[in-house]
Motif scaffolding. Structure first.
Motif, PDB file in Angstrom:
ATOM      1  N   LEU A  48       0.827  -1.209   0.000  1.00 38.57           N
ATOM      2  CA  LEU A  48       0.000   0.000   0.000  1.00 38.57           C
ATOM      3  C   LEU A  48       0.858   1.254   0.000  1.00 38.57           C
ATOM      4  CD1 LEU A  48      -2.732   1.422   0.182  1.00 38.57           C
ATOM      5  CD2 LEU A  48      -2.615   1.151   2.677  1.00 38.57           C
ATOM      6  N   SER A  91      -6.095   3.613  -5.907  1.00 38.20           N
ATOM      7  CA  SER A  91      -6.215   2.615  -4.836  1.00 38.20           C
ATOM      8  C   SER A  91      -7.500   2.736  -4.041  1.00 38.20           C
ATOM      9  CB  SER A  91      -5.019   2.739  -3.880  1.00 38.20           C
ATOM     10  OG  SER A  91      -5.052   3.993  -3.214  1.00 38.20           O
ATOM     11  N   THR A  93      -7.908   4.783  -1.612  1.00 36.73           N
ATOM     12  CA  THR A  93      -7.543   5.108  -0.231  1.00 36.73           C
ATOM     13  C   THR A  93      -8.016   6.510   0.124  1.00 36.73           C
ATOM     14  OG1 THR A  93      -5.583   3.707  -0.411  1.00 36.73           O
ATOM     15  CG2 THR A  93      -5.647   5.288   1.401  1.00 36.73           C
TER      16      THR A  93
END
Length: 216
Positions: A48, A91, A93
């Motif tokens: 990540l 992603s 996120t």
């Protein structure tokens, strides 16, 4: 006993038996560490972090149900108050960023800069993510509410948090050693008392069982 009862009993956790003169076990409260022991290694190896460390597209995520004009106003107001919400598109996120809006001789680094580039706001924000000190760096267009950003390893703050972690572990170990020393001293005093009682009773300590006497 039925099979279900046996299975239920097998899953139960028994109580710890405590002797008559035994002190209860200590309850040490260990504050959860804010960071992992090797922050830099995790930042460089975690998948990540590796994705987020590359500059990529970001978007403002606040007030998605409101009209674009209202979102623009709320975004700029939030930035001037020192907070905003963004998402890394690739992603997914989401981050809630908090930053210092003040600038002066003691704060040489601007964390929210509307003047650096026309039509954009440049943002820097420091925080701990998954046990690692990181710094968000990026910019967003004031009209489209999108831009480019990434995460960087925050070397300075990581060093300070490492020092706090080491001190926290040292204090815990010191308390644990102190308690173990007290326990050893307690057991030694207790044994001395028992020996003294045995010496003071003629024939030793006896316990009557069924009319007889068992002696040590």
């Amino acid at each position: 006993m039925m099979m279900n009862d046996a299975a239920a009993l097998a899953g139960m956790i028994p109580y710890d038996s405590i002797g008559l003169y035994e002190q209860p076990k200590p309850r040490f409260i260990f504050k959860m560490p804010r960071v992992v022991p090797d922050q830099k290694s995790k930042f460089e190896s975690d998948e990540l972090f590796r994705r987020l460390s590359r500059e990529s597209e970001i978007r403002y995520t606040g007030f998605r149900d409101r009209p674009q004009d209202e979102r623009i106003g709320r975004f700029q107001t939030g930035c001037r108050e020192g907070h905003t919400e963004i998402s890394f598109v690739a992603s997914g996120t989401n981050l809630q960023l908090v930053f210092n809006i003040h600038h002066g001789p003691y704060l040489p680094e601007r964390e929210c800069d509307f003047d650096k580039e026309h039509g954009k706001v440049h943002i820097k924000s420091h925080f701990i993510m998954n046990g690692v000190c990181v710094r968000f760096r990026g910019w967003l267009d004031l009209e489209r509410l999108d831009g480019v950003g990434c995460l960087e390893y925050d070397e300075g703050r990581a060093a300070r948090e490492d020092a706090i972690l080491r001190d926290q572990i040292d204090q815990y170990n010191q308390r644990l050693r102190h308690f173990e020393d007290k326990q050893r001293a307690y057991r030694g005093d207790r044994q001395d008392d028992m020996d003294q009682v045995r010496r003071s009773v003629p024939g030793g300590i006896g316990v009557g069982v069924g009319g007889g006497m068992w002696r040590r």
